[in-house]
Enzyme design. Structure first.
Site, PDB file in Angstrom:
ATOM      1  N   CYS A   1       0.800  -1.226   0.000  1.00  0.00           N
ATOM      2  CA  CYS A   1       0.000   0.000   0.000  1.00  0.00           C
ATOM      3  C   CYS A   1       0.835   1.279   0.000  1.00  0.00           C
ATOM      4  CB  CYS A   1      -0.985  -0.005   1.154  1.00  0.00           C
ATOM      5  SG  CYS A   1      -0.256   0.026   2.814  1.00  0.00           S
TER       6      CYS A   1
ATOM      7  N   ASP B   1      -7.350   5.698  -3.850  1.00  0.00           N
ATOM      8  CA  ASP B   1      -6.624   4.525  -3.361  1.00  0.00           C
ATOM      9  C   ASP B   1      -6.231   3.642  -4.536  1.00  0.00           C
ATOM     10  OD1 ASP B   1      -5.547   2.453  -1.941  1.00  0.00           O
ATOM     11  OD2 ASP B   1      -7.235   2.224  -0.567  1.00  0.00           O
TER      12      ASP B   1
ATOM     13  N   ASN C   1     -14.644   4.724   9.310  1.00  0.00           N
ATOM     14  CA  ASN C   1     -15.693   5.012  10.298  1.00  0.00           C
ATOM     15  C   ASN C   1     -16.756   3.926  10.406  1.00  0.00           C
ATOM     16  OD1 ASN C   1     -16.633   6.615  12.345  1.00  0.00           O
ATOM     17  ND2 ASN C   1     -17.807   7.989  11.021  1.00  0.00           N
TER      18      ASN C   1
ATOM     19  N   ASP D   1     -18.553   0.673  12.030  1.00  0.00           N
ATOM     20  CA  ASP D   1     -18.621   0.006  13.331  1.00  0.00           C
ATOM     21  C   ASP D   1     -18.276  -1.471  13.154  1.00  0.00           C
ATOM     22  OD1 ASP D   1     -19.363   2.324  14.546  1.00  0.00           O
ATOM     23  OD2 ASP D   1     -21.506   1.834  14.636  1.00  0.00           O
TER      24      ASP D   1
ATOM     25  N   GLU E   1     -15.088  11.056  17.547  1.00  0.00           N
ATOM     26  CA  GLU E   1     -15.596   9.710  17.823  1.00  0.00           C
ATOM     27  C   GLU E   1     -16.599   9.746  18.964  1.00  0.00           C
ATOM     28  OE1 GLU E   1     -15.831   6.533  16.076  1.00  0.00           O
ATOM     29  OE2 GLU E   1     -13.659   6.805  15.973  1.00  0.00           O
TER      30      GLU E   1
ATOM     31  N   GLU F   1     -21.076  12.308  14.635  1.00  0.00           N
ATOM     32  CA  GLU F   1     -20.422  11.105  14.106  1.00  0.00           C
ATOM     33  C   GLU F   1     -21.400   9.954  14.021  1.00  0.00           C
ATOM     34  OE1 GLU F   1     -18.279   7.224  14.583  1.00  0.00           O
ATOM     35  OE2 GLU F   1     -19.431   8.276  16.125  1.00  0.00           O
TER      36      GLU F   1
ATOM     37  N   TYR G   1     -16.551  29.261  -4.815  1.00  0.00           N
ATOM     38  CA  TYR G   1     -17.663  29.056  -5.744  1.00  0.00           C
ATOM     39  C   TYR G   1     -17.600  27.682  -6.399  1.00  0.00           C
ATOM     40  CZ  TYR G   1     -14.847  29.800  -9.991  1.00  0.00           C
ATOM     41  OH  TYR G   1     -13.945  29.691 -10.998  1.00  0.00           O
TER      42      TYR G   1
END
Length: 776
Positions: free
Chosen positions: A363, A445, A485, A487, A534, A539, A608
């Protein structure tokens, strides 16, 4: 070859290329033959002896052959010297050489911030003027001669596709268009100032110059040493990659080294990475990657298209891209990913080997090479590391762990994972393809994890959209949202085979999101750009909003009812510059029961183009709605909160969000608005007649409770007067100034006198007056 005669056809009629003096004489018989063949030699009626200068790399000499047509006679008579005022008109005009003024230390490269690139090719950025010099066979006569430039890129240049650009001469340059102007004359030499379009296709252009005189047309032949490379331009306000902060441009475009972060959130390691985008051969290598992508040349003008293609081309998973990924631990036949120190060797090897993937990458290597390519092409870019990075494989927008009835992991179902760290990229651009407010940093990515539209690529995804859970916005926002983000949800299989949610870990992923700081080697934590604090209500709203668009939309408790509405209203034309901005928030309870919520209010300055600059005010207001109540609340943004924060266009974005306590209904809305500026009042005085002096009064009132410094009025009108700058000076708080302009109309008909105020503290102030001009 010197002295070799080229076939005369099209715009290259009678062209020679070389350094030898060539004179060709044509008899009447030759002229008749040429007419039978289509008139190829028509118009060449004089002998022109032009001694070319010694050519060099960027001083290309083209000798134009001209044939003298004479009547048959027993003995040929020597040509007579030209005399009289029409001598220049009788000589056919041709181009001897083209000087691109492309030295690294010259004006073009310095002004375009391309002086760091190796070599002396002409490397320019779009939306900005550049200069070239032409050495002609004689002085250029603006009254009788014509000149235009042709720039062509791609295998099949077309004007309709913006890959063939025809640049005409104009009297005055204007923004946002291709055009050229003669700015200097010196004998047979002229200097052109050429303006490019801010949305021009990037890449390599072939240049030819065509001149035309009453005696015929002549064009230079293409010479690869005269090619021009066009890049994106973060210094141009009309370019979608524009970035206003100079220090950020130095970091994200011009810095050729950086830091990459790895390890764990509690043990963060870093290493230096050599991007090397300006070294010898690197520009060619990066353009080679773009060519290998097979993106059609017309699509190379849009940075969204370009970065999306680059994210696919950096990995070799399905398109023979730059790097082959390898996470096996066995790197026989290649280089271990941890052994690379930079991008230069990788990109050069890829080009040298004819597009064979380089072995191997992981990566951080994919990210480092992506940064190199995008910075080289002119797109602001940085490498970003996310610690505890989730990999969502089923677009559920959650990281799911499955267990059987005995709480034993079901490995065949546990395809989601959380990496210790993962490195990707942020690139900077406006997103006109998305709703306003989603410009700025875009996540990209290049590591091959999941396919997007059938190809291993990811992004660009608006970081703002990721932060707010707007995962329905393109490209690949759900995947990156889950990385930072999602869960972590634990599921247990019941005896009947149905899975039940047994635990939800809400702070499991997306920690210490890091990038190199601007101007130093310190680590900059940018987690706040990707997610709200968090555990905060904002959030949680973002997470639950995003989950509704995943494959498990019911994973969170849904509201029992959606009976509260939220909207923003403004009176008339909206708030005015220099005063407090007042908006009206209307909340309606459609139920017969009381509803409670806490309304989160945030207003941010916005370009703008939709790029947010920064937040200027936050509020948190508890609201109680009685049954069937319509509640109206006046919300005020004080002048002092925004007075030093505004950018051009004076636009702001108001974001409201909240949750109804009784039903868990999520409330969210965004409203963009601008602070209106005053107009310039222009009043024509007296009769408007061609050739007769007349007057116009221009009046301006400062709307701000502060003095405006260095005010200048720019006044012009087609057929009325050329552009004129009128220095007004300082204008006091709420003061009114009037300036009287005198001018003489030159054209009859319906004319417009326009004026604009030029002042750093107040923009977008202008006015116009319609004037009917009579003939004498």
């Amino acid at each position: 070859m010197p002295g070799e005669r080229l076939t005369a056809s099209g715009s290259d009629r009678g062209r020679f290329h070389g350094n030898a003096l060539t004179i060709v004489e044509a008899t009447n018989q030759e002229e008749a033959e040429s007419k039978e063949q289509g008139g190829c030699l028509q118009g060449f009626q004089k002998i022109c002896c032009c001694w070319p200068r010694q050519s060099s790399l960027y001083d290309i000499t083209d000798t134009v052959v001209k044939d003298e047509v004479v009547k048959p006679a027993p003995l040929p008579e020597p040509p007579q010297p030209h005399t009289g005022d029409n001598e220049l008109e009788e000589l056919m005009l041709s181009v001897h050489s083209v000087d691109l003024l492309s030295s690294k230390t010259g004006q073009n490269r310095m002004e375009h911030h391309t002086d760091h690139y190796h070599g002396n090719a002409l490397i320019i950025r779009r939306g900005q003027t550049f200069q070239i010099e032409l050495d002609l066979s004689r002085p250029f006569n603006s009254n009788t001669d014509k000149l235009h430039l042709d720039l062509k890129t791609g295998p099949l240049p077309m004007v309709s596709k913006n890959t063939h650009v025809i640049i005409q001469l104009v009297e005055e340059l204007e923004d946002d268009r291709w055009e050229a102007k003669i700015v200097e004359r010196n004998g047979n030499r002229i200097k052109l100032s050429v303006n490019s379009h801010a949305k021009a296709v990037i890449g390599q252009y072939k240049l030819t110059v065509t001149v035309e005189s009453p005696k015929g047309e002549s064009a230079t032949t293409h010479d690869p040493r005269r090619d021009i490379v066009m890049l994106f331009n973060p210094w141009c306000e009309d370019d979608t990659v524009y970035m206003d902060d100079e220090e950020e441009k130095k970091e994200y475009v011009l810095n050729d080294t950086g830091r990459l972060y790895y390890g764990t959130e509690k043990q963060i390691g870093d290493r230096t990475w050599n991007y090397g985008q300006f070294l010898e051969g690197m520009l060619e290598a990066c353009l080679y990657v773009l060519e290998k992508s097979e993106i059609p040349p017309p699509g190379r003008g849009d940075p969204v298209n370009v970065v999306r293609v680059i994210s696919a081309m950096i990995n070799a998973q399905d398109d023979n891209g730059v790097l082959a990924g390898n996470w096996s631990g066995n790197y026989v036949g290649g280089v271990s990913p941890t052994a690379w120190n930079g991008s230069v060797e990788i990109l050069k090897k890829y080009q040298k080997d004819g597009g064979l993937p380089v072995k191997y990458g992981q990566c951080w290597v994919f990210s480092g090479v992506t940064t190199t390519v995008l910075r080289c092409l002119g797109i602001p870019c940085r490498s970003v590391t996310n610690f505890q990075s989730a990999h969502d494989t089923d677009v559920s927008l959650t990281t799911d762990m499955y267990f059987d009835e005995n709480m034993e992991p079901l490995n065949e179902l546990n395809t989601d994972s959380v990496w210790n760290f993962h490195v990707w990229n942020d690139c900077w651009m406006a997103r006109p393809d998305l709703p306003p407010g989603n410009g700025g940093w875009q996540a990209l990515d290049a590591t091959p994890q999941e396919t997007s539209q059938g190809t291993f690529r990811c992004g660009p995804a608006s970081v703002t959209a990721i932060r707010t859970g707007q995962v329905y916005l393109k490209y690949d926002t759900p995947f990156i949202f889950a990385e930072v983000n999602s869960d972590k949800i634990y599921w247990q299989r019941n005896l009947d085979g149905i899975f039940t949610q047994i635990q939800c870990e809400k702070k499991a992923v997306g920690h210490c999101i890091s990038t190199k700081a601007v101007g130093s080697d310190k680590r900059d934590d940018i987690t706040h750009l990707y997610k709200h604090t968090e555990g905060s209500e904002e959030e949680r709203i973002a997470v639950e909003t995003a989950s509704r668009y995943g494959t498990k939309p019911d994973v969170y408790s849904t509201s029992m009812a959606e009976d509260v509405s939220l909207e923003v209203k403004m009176e008339g034309e909206g708030p005015r510059m220099g005063a407090d901005a007042q908006l009206t928030i209307v909340m309606t309870n459609l139920s017969s029961q009381t509803r409670k919520t806490t309304l989160h209010i945030q207003v941010a300055v916005m370009y703008y183009t939709g790029v947010l600059k920064g937040t200027v005010k936050k509020d948190k207001i508890p609201v109680v709605l009685k049954p069937n109540e319509v509640k109206t609340m006046e919300w005020v943004l004080p002048y002092h909160s925004y007075q030093d924060q505004l950018v051009d266009q004076a636009a702001l974005m108001l974001t409201l969000s909240g949750r109804v306590s009784e039903t868990q209904q999520v409330l969210a809305t965004q409203t963009s608005f601008r602070l209106r500026t005053p107009d310039l009042n222009i009043e024509a005085v007296g009769e408007a007649v061609v050739g007769k002096k007349m007057t116009a009064k221009i009046t301006f009132t400062n709307p701000l409770p502060r003095t405006l410094r260095g005010v200048v009025l720019r006044v012009e009108g087609l057929g009325l007067q050329e552009l004129k700058e009128v220095v007004v000076g300082d204008v006091g708080s709420h003061s009114t100034v009037t300036r009287t302009e005198h001018f003489i109309p030159t054209q009859a008909g319906h004319r417009k006198l326009v004026a604009a105020l030029d002042c750093k503290q107040l923009t977008q102030v202008h006015g116009v007056a319609d004037i009917i001009v009579q003939d004498q």
